[in-house]
Scaffold this motif. Structure first.
Motif, PDB file in Angstrom:
ATOM      1  N   VAL A 164       0.603  -1.112  -0.350  1.00 40.87           N
ATOM      2  CA  VAL A 164       0.309   0.037  -0.139  1.00 40.87           C
ATOM      3  C   VAL A 164       0.644   1.195   0.303  1.00 40.87           C
ATOM      4  O   VAL A 164       0.373   2.220  -0.765  1.00 40.87           O
ATOM      5  N   ALA A 165       1.963   0.868   0.601  1.00 42.45           N
ATOM      6  CA  ALA A 165       2.204   2.549   1.178  1.00 42.45           C
ATOM      7  C   ALA A 165       3.443   2.947  -0.368  1.00 42.45           C
ATOM      8  O   ALA A 165       3.423   3.750  -1.272  1.00 42.45           O
ATOM      9  N   ASP A 166       4.080   1.833  -0.925  1.00 39.27           N
ATOM     10  CA  ASP A 166       4.580   1.515  -2.172  1.00 39.27           C
ATOM     11  C   ASP A 166       3.510   2.637  -3.259  1.00 39.27           C
ATOM     12  O   ASP A 166       4.388   3.005  -4.142  1.00 39.27           O
ATOM     13  N   ALA A 167       2.590   1.726  -3.338  1.00 40.67           N
ATOM     14  CA  ALA A 167       1.016   2.252  -4.395  1.00 40.67           C
ATOM     15  C   ALA A 167       0.965   3.538  -4.085  1.00 40.67           C
ATOM     16  O   ALA A 167       1.169   4.726  -5.066  1.00 40.67           O
ATOM     17  N   ILE A 179       2.202   5.176   6.962  1.00 37.14           N
ATOM     18  CA  ILE A 179       1.457   4.816   7.441  1.00 37.14           C
ATOM     19  C   ILE A 179       1.012   4.247   9.400  1.00 37.14           C
ATOM     20  O   ILE A 179       1.878   3.802   9.092  1.00 37.14           O
ATOM     21  N   MET A 180       0.003   5.160   9.518  1.00 37.37           N
ATOM     22  CA  MET A 180      -0.097   4.755  11.245  1.00 37.37           C
ATOM     23  C   MET A 180      -1.488   3.970  11.078  1.00 37.37           C
ATOM     24  O   MET A 180      -2.174   4.010  10.397  1.00 37.37           O
ATOM     25  N   LEU A 181      -1.472   3.019  12.397  1.00 35.09           N
ATOM     26  CA  LEU A 181      -2.416   2.187  12.617  1.00 35.09           C
ATOM     27  C   LEU A 181      -2.989   2.418  14.531  1.00 35.09           C
ATOM     28  O   LEU A 181      -1.746   2.822  15.405  1.00 35.09           O
ATOM     29  N   PRO A 182      -4.207   2.865  14.289  1.00 31.40           N
ATOM     30  CA  PRO A 182      -4.686   2.395  16.560  1.00 31.40           C
ATOM     31  C   PRO A 182      -3.798   1.613  16.230  1.00 31.40           C
ATOM     32  O   PRO A 182      -4.283   0.525  16.349  1.00 31.40           O
ATOM     33  N   VAL A 194       6.840   3.777   6.828  1.00 34.67           N
ATOM     34  CA  VAL A 194       7.485   4.656   5.964  1.00 34.67           C
ATOM     35  C   VAL A 194       8.479   4.112   4.751  1.00 34.67           C
ATOM     36  O   VAL A 194       8.754   2.675   4.398  1.00 34.67           O
ATOM     37  N   ARG A 195       8.137   5.423   3.820  1.00 37.73           N
ATOM     38  CA  ARG A 195       8.768   4.897   2.488  1.00 37.73           C
ATOM     39  C   ARG A 195       9.337   6.011   2.213  1.00 37.73           C
ATOM     40  O   ARG A 195       8.579   7.068   2.245  1.00 37.73           O
ATOM     41  N   GLY A 196      10.279   5.743   1.636  1.00 38.98           N
ATOM     42  CA  GLY A 196      10.900   7.228   1.266  1.00 38.98           C
ATOM     43  C   GLY A 196      11.252   8.504   2.157  1.00 38.98           C
ATOM     44  O   GLY A 196      12.448   9.264   1.741  1.00 38.98           O
ATOM     45  N   ARG A 197      11.537   8.169   3.561  1.00 38.26           N
ATOM     46  CA  ARG A 197      12.466   8.509   4.469  1.00 38.26           C
ATOM     47  C   ARG A 197      13.445   8.077   5.935  1.00 38.26           C
ATOM     48  O   ARG A 197      13.156   6.788   5.336  1.00 38.26           O
ATOM     49  N   ASP A 198      14.003   8.586   6.280  1.00 37.51           N
ATOM     50  CA  ASP A 198      14.419   7.820   7.625  1.00 37.51           C
ATOM     51  C   ASP A 198      13.642   7.375   7.983  1.00 37.51           C
ATOM     52  O   ASP A 198      12.346   7.372   8.456  1.00 37.51           O
ATOM     53  N   ARG A 199      13.700   5.887   8.448  1.00 38.41           N
ATOM     54  CA  ARG A 199      12.620   4.412   9.124  1.00 38.41           C
ATOM     55  C   ARG A 199      13.236   4.344  10.159  1.00 38.41           C
ATOM     56  O   ARG A 199      12.093   3.750  10.619  1.00 38.41           O
ATOM     57  N   GLU A 200      13.727   5.687  11.333  1.00 29.96           N
ATOM     58  CA  GLU A 200      13.497   5.233  12.396  1.00 29.96           C
ATOM     59  C   GLU A 200      12.390   5.538  13.121  1.00 29.96           C
ATOM     60  O   GLU A 200      12.266   5.445  14.104  1.00 29.96           O
ATOM     61  N   CYS A 201      11.876   5.924  12.397  1.00 29.62           N
ATOM     62  CA  CYS A 201      10.480   6.099  13.534  1.00 29.62           C
ATOM     63  C   CYS A 201       9.452   5.090  13.094  1.00 29.62           C
ATOM     64  O   CYS A 201       8.300   5.241  13.949  1.00 29.62           O
ATOM     65  N   ILE A 202       9.834   4.522  12.571  1.00 30.43           N
ATOM     66  CA  ILE A 202       8.825   3.116  12.120  1.00 30.43           C
ATOM     67  C   ILE A 202       8.353   2.518  13.894  1.00 30.43           C
ATOM     68  O   ILE A 202       9.817   2.017  14.180  1.00 30.43           O
TER      69      ILE A 202
END
Length: 314
Positions: A164-167, A179-182, A194-202
């Motif tokens: 979904v993120a790639d699309a 994409i953030m989930l509850p 996360v796509r396209g930036r620093d992924r440390e926030c996953i």
């Protein structure tokens, strides 16, 4: 609340001519006819603008220093393949016409020309532009529906989120997607992909009563923000000056919040087009039920494993 600009024009035209008086006159005349007309004296200036924003038509003089009109149209089509290029020339020959058409120009017009001559040409060009965009949107819609079918049979949540993120990255013409989930039994969201930036926030948790995504999650409404956010209701938790356009969409299934899709443009000042916004909305609506089912299946499996463990240890 959809924060989208609604200025409707007959179309946007980028006019390029090294004759300043003619360029200015064309801008004024076509603006009076309902077009959004912007003019520049050189091809280099025009290309810089094309990289930052979208135009429907490129109306360019043929003979210009440094970069001629044919070279400009070729470079413009490399930036936007759906751009409609029209050559203006006072030196019309069969060779000129052939060279222009081979480059991808829609048509050419001889100088000097009258308003009654150019307006029908611009109208035809806009019709072709709209057909190209509609065809592109149709292909994108089909691609999104095919994606929906593919992920509907996937059982792994990470696989679904990644697809979904790639699309979204592709459909939104974006530089960054998250994409953030509850979180179950919590008032927080967490960054799932996360796509396209620093992924440390996953994995990072964000209170649902803070930030842009939190506002979208609470209100179940999409937002489109440009430049610095000055609305205190959705002040970013971590403000970033490099985000030129930010889109946040609620992912809803049967009225239930499944997630929040965030799309950012950072590498240019291009805006999200209405077609791209439709594609992102469609993507969110198709994917939300799939995500909900995947999360329910995970909860069921976790519950079964929990009870199995209790039974085995009894």
């Amino acid at each position: 609340m959809m924060l989208m600009e609604s200025n409707r024009t007959a179309g946007s035209i980028l006019i390029v001519d090294d004759e300043a008086e003619l360029m200015t006159a064309l801008c004024e005349i076509l603006s009076a006819q309902g077009y959004e007309a912007v003019g520049y004296l050189t091809g280099a200036e025009a290309l810089a603008v094309l990289r930052d924003r979208e135009f429907d038509l490129l109306l360019t003089d043929l003979m210009m220093p440094e970069m001629d009109g044919i070279e400009l149209i070729r470079a413009g089509l490399a930036i936007d393949p759906n751009l409609i290029g029209i050559i203006m020339t006072g030196q019309g020959t069969v060779q000129t016409a052939v060279a222009a058409m081979k480059t991808g120009a829609f048509d050419y017009i001889l100088k000097p020309f009258k308003l009654a001559t150019i307006l029908p040409l611009l109208s035809r060009a806009m019709h072709v532009r709209n057909l190209r965009l509609e065809n592109m949107q149709l292909k994108e819609t089909v691609a999104i529906h095919e994606l929906g079918k593919t992920i509907a049979v996937a059982s792994d949540l990470d696989t679904i989120l990644t697809a979904v993120a790639d699309a979204a990255l592709l459909q939104g013409g974006a530089d960054e997607v998250s994409i953030m989930l509850p979180i179950h039994d919590s008032q927080d969201l967490y960054v799932a992909v996360v796509r396209g930036r620093d992924r440390e926030c996953i994995g990072e948790r964000v209170p649902i009563d803070q930030g842009i995504a939190g506002w979208v999650a609470r209100n179940r409404e999409p937002v489109v923000l440009r430049g610095e956010v000055d609305d205190p209701r959705m002040a970013p938790i971590r403000p970033r000056a490099d985000i030129h356009t930010a889109v946040s969409l609620p992912m809803l299934s049967g009225g239930n919040l499944v997630g929040v899709l965030n799309v950012n443009i950072t590498n240019s000042r291009r805006q999200i087009t209405p077609g791209q916004m439709k594609a992102l909305n469609l993507l969110a609506s198709i994917v939300a039920p799939v995500l909900e089912n995947a999360k329910l299946n995970i909860q069921i499996r976790e519950g079964e494993q929990k009870y199995r463990s209790i039974f085995e240890n009894a």
